[in-house]
Scaffold this motif. Sequence first.
Motif, mmCIF file in Angstrom:
data_model
loop_
_atom_site.group_PDB
_atom_site.id
_atom_site.type_symbol
_atom_site.label_atom_id
_atom_site.label_comp_id
_atom_site.label_asym_id
_atom_site.label_seq_id
_atom_site.Cartn_x
_atom_site.Cartn_y
_atom_site.Cartn_z
ATOM 1 N N THR A 1 8.603 24.916 -73.231
ATOM 2 C CA THR A 1 10.038 25.454 -72.828
ATOM 3 C C THR A 1 9.691 27.083 -73.273
ATOM 4 O OG1 THR A 1 10.775 24.755 -75.136
ATOM 5 C CG2 THR A 1 11.354 23.298 -73.305
ATOM 6 N N THR A 2 8.964 27.576 -74.348
ATOM 7 C CA THR A 2 8.431 29.279 -74.632
ATOM 8 C C THR A 2 7.531 29.632 -73.315
ATOM 9 O OG1 THR A 2 8.524 28.339 -76.276
ATOM 10 C CG2 THR A 2 7.584 30.472 -76.262
ATOM 11 N N PRO A 3 8.229 30.455 -72.884
ATOM 12 C CA PRO A 3 7.627 31.628 -71.901
ATOM 13 C C PRO A 3 6.721 32.256 -72.472
ATOM 14 C CG PRO A 3 9.752 31.958 -72.056
ATOM 15 C CD PRO A 3 9.532 31.391 -73.169
ATOM 16 N N LYS A 4 5.305 32.040 -71.073
ATOM 17 C CA LYS A 4 3.950 32.178 -71.203
ATOM 18 C C LYS A 4 3.459 33.545 -71.546
ATOM 19 C CE LYS A 4 -0.903 31.663 -69.380
ATOM 20 N NZ LYS A 4 -2.145 31.365 -68.502
ATOM 21 N N ALA A 5 4.039 34.452 -71.839
ATOM 22 C CA ALA A 5 3.628 35.768 -71.492
ATOM 23 C C ALA A 5 5.083 35.776 -72.922
ATOM 24 C CB ALA A 5 5.382 36.644 -70.751
ATOM 25 N N ALA A 6 5.624 35.284 -73.032
ATOM 26 C CA ALA A 6 5.866 35.435 -74.655
ATOM 27 C C ALA A 6 5.087 36.355 -75.960
ATOM 28 C CB ALA A 6 7.459 34.866 -74.986
ATOM 29 N N ARG A 7 4.698 34.041 -75.965
ATOM 30 C CA ARG A 7 2.839 34.127 -76.535
ATOM 31 C C ARG A 7 2.089 34.783 -76.516
ATOM 32 N NH1 ARG A 7 4.904 29.080 -79.233
ATOM 33 N NH2 ARG A 7 5.582 28.031 -77.957
ATOM 34 N N GLU A 8 2.014 35.098 -75.404
ATOM 35 C CA GLU A 8 1.028 36.222 -75.164
ATOM 36 C C GLU A 8 1.353 37.430 -75.525
ATOM 37 O OE1 GLU A 8 0.432 36.467 -71.029
ATOM 38 O OE2 GLU A 8 -1.386 34.538 -70.854
ATOM 39 N N ALA A 9 2.246 38.116 -75.835
ATOM 40 C CA ALA A 9 2.669 39.328 -75.601
ATOM 41 C C ALA A 9 2.568 39.096 -77.386
ATOM 42 C CB ALA A 9 3.924 39.584 -75.660
ATOM 43 N N ASN A 10 2.959 38.061 -78.597
ATOM 44 C CA ASN A 10 3.036 37.936 -79.512
ATOM 45 C C ASN A 10 1.415 38.151 -80.483
ATOM 46 O OD1 ASN A 10 4.532 38.131 -81.813
ATOM 47 N ND2 ASN A 10 4.450 35.971 -82.382
#
Length: 207
Positions: free
Chosen positions: A189-198
């Motif tokens: 449920t978490t946007p992939k972009a958010a994980r990549e940015a983190n």
Amino acid sequence: SFVGRPIVNAGFLLVGAFLANIMGTTGAAMLLIRPLIAANEGRHYRMHTFIFFIFIVANIGGCLTPLGDPPLFMGFLRGVEFFWTTSHLILPLLTVLAMLLAIYLVIDTICFNKERREGLFVENADKQHKFAVEGNINLFWLLCIVCTVLMSGIWKPGVSFDVLGVHMELQGIVRDVLFIVFAGLSLMTTPKAAREANQFTFAPIAE
């Protein structure tokens, strides 16, 4: 858009100390370390900031609840009241926090002023990216995990199993299964972009 001035860095440390009681010292450290590093990219003298981060966020910060540190969690599972550590350790924690933050502010202020005098400080605020929280759904999954922890300490069905010589109680098995379920739901449920940015990876788990 954070800039690593002494008061901003001290704010990170203070927030992390209390977040550690909700999401664990490791969780709070993982959440805050990258923004803190980014905020201090323009600083020349910054090693002491991360040393105090380890002192405050990754060590003493999680002492108020069983969610903060594994030893306190084990005590909770063995019958210690959930808020026992809160009532007994809040004053010692505040005292130690006040002392450490005061020492930190003195050190960082001296270093910051020296950087400015010597022209070493670089204003590195990214005005295009203001502070925001992405992946808000994870606040819900975090709440579910907290409730699961409480359940495992309160619910005592009296059912246990021996698996390969290891004694396992039903509430512990249910808790661990739910942890895995919530972790999977978080990934979905978490946007992939958010994980990549983190810069999220499974490297620590693999190691």
